[in-house]
Design an enzyme around this catalytic site. Structure first.
Site, PDB file in Angstrom:
ATOM      1  N   TYR A   1       0.631  -0.955   0.088  1.00  0.00           N
ATOM      2  CA  TYR A   1      -0.039   0.009  -0.081  1.00  0.00           C
ATOM      3  C   TYR A   1       0.952   1.315  -0.012  1.00  0.00           C
ATOM      4  CZ  TYR A   1      -4.003  -2.884   1.283  1.00  0.00           C
ATOM      5  OH  TYR A   1      -4.813  -4.040   1.508  1.00  0.00           O
ATOM      6  N   SER A   2       0.612   1.869  -0.969  1.00  0.00           N
ATOM      7  CA  SER A   2       1.621   3.019  -1.259  1.00  0.00           C
ATOM      8  C   SER A   2       3.145   3.109  -0.836  1.00  0.00           C
ATOM      9  CB  SER A   2       1.150   4.341  -0.373  1.00  0.00           C
ATOM     10  OG  SER A   2      -0.090   4.669  -0.681  1.00  0.00           O
TER      11      SER A   2
END
Length: 343
Positions: free
Chosen positions: A62-63
């Site tokens: 995630y990111s």
């Protein structure tokens, strides 16, 4: 808040957990999900903890790790009030990913560092790695549990045979068992019910549900014979998520809208409440880019649909399952074969 056992484990988790995919905002996909910074994340965490939402879910992809970093910073000083769930296995930057011993040990240490903690409460494999023997993967996870760096282990997006094979290996070698399966499940995506739900029931694996609003389609803003709202993230991210036939979507949304009028609840609250009634569901992940979205989702708790209202949603969302499941279509067949557990 309502609390439930995570599968057959002794861990108690909230019926609603917070998905931190909106934290960080790096990259094409996650940048469109949200770009919640540390200050904003602290406010969302405040609201969650006040409401009894004590589990926070993220992943190393995630990111590109920023979600873990922001979550760790937001929980600083109150780590003991929270359960942290994170995931690994998918490729990350130049790292090809996988669930080998070397990859898992390296990924776990990196996640602990980004999260600013000495242990992960629930560590999950984000996908099945067919190139690594399950014995190697499970023995490594067992070592991490014995070392105190991980408390419980789970998986995400496994096929039925992959999960069952892994559980059999764990039992054969007396290794730590998976107790959670993070799955896609919604009123417009009920494939979980065909095989994974009865497997979870039989083997004591609890479902942690991701994208319970059908990749943003069940927010109440997507309507029949209307264009997508200008600010909808579906314009930019629909191709990343599970496909939904238009007629199924509009049939479900029509029923949700009718029930919203009857109950005074919102469309998302009704869709989430329906999920909380389903067998094997331990926790449903709610994500939010802002306080208003979070507070609306928290309104899912404290009331319940009637059996008749739930049946109307069952009917609206029902589709024909593929062979060999179609003789026992969807939840109707599950109820016939498992009458003692269907609520």
């Amino acid at each position: 808040m309502e609390y439930r056992r995570l599968g057959a484990s002794g861990l108690t988790v909230p019926a609603l957990a917070f998905g931190a995919g909106t934290f960080g905002g790096r990259g094409e996909l996650f940048g469109n999900w949200g770009a919640v910074d540390v200050a904003q994340a602290r406010r969302l965490v405040d609201i969650c903890l006040d409401a009894g939402v004590t589990m926070f879910d993220t992943a190393d992809v995630y990111s590109d790790g920023a979600s873990e970093e922001v979550l760790g910073a937001a929980l600083k000083g109150r780590r003991d009030q929270a359960l942290i769930s994170t995931k690994t296995t998918l490729p990350l930057g130049e790292d090809p990913g996988g669930s080998s011993r070397s990859r898992l040990l390296r990924a776990c240490e990196a996640a602990l560092r980004r999260l600013g903690t000495d242990h992960i409460d629930l560590y999950q494999l984000h996908a099945y790695d067919a190139g690594t023997p399950p014995e190697e993967t499970l023995s490594t996870l067992d070592d991490l549990v014995r070392a105190g760096k991980v408390r419980y282990v789970g998986v995400s997006n496994f096929a039925g045979w992959q999960l069952m094979k892994s559980l059999a290996v764990a039992d054969r070698h007396h290794l730590t068992r998976y107790v959670a399966h993070q799955v896609y499940y919604s009123l417009v995506g009920r494939d979980y019910e065909w095989e994974l739900m009865p497997l979870g029931l039989d083997q004591g694996v609890g479902a942690v549900v991701w994208s319970p609003l059908g990749w943003g389609r069940l927010t109440g803003r997507v309507r029949r014979d209307q264009p997508l709202p200008p600010g909808s993230r579906l314009h930019r991210t629909a191709s990343y998520g599970p496909p939904v036939p238009d007629e199924l979507l509009y049939r479900v949304v029509d029923t949700l809208t009718d029930l919203a009028t009857e109950t005074g609840r919102t469309v998302p609250q009704i869709a989430l409440n329906w999920l909380l009634r389903r067998p094997t569901v331990s926790s449903v992940l709610i994500g939010a880019r802002n306080e208003a979205q979070l507070r609306e989702n928290l309104g899912t708790i404290g009331w319940t649909l009637t059996d008749d209202q739930a049946a109307r949603l069952d009917e609206a969302s029902s589709t024909t399952a593929p062979y060999p499941y179609f003789p026992y279509q969807r939840q109707e067949g599950f109820a016939q074969l498992n009458p003692s557990v269907v609520r």
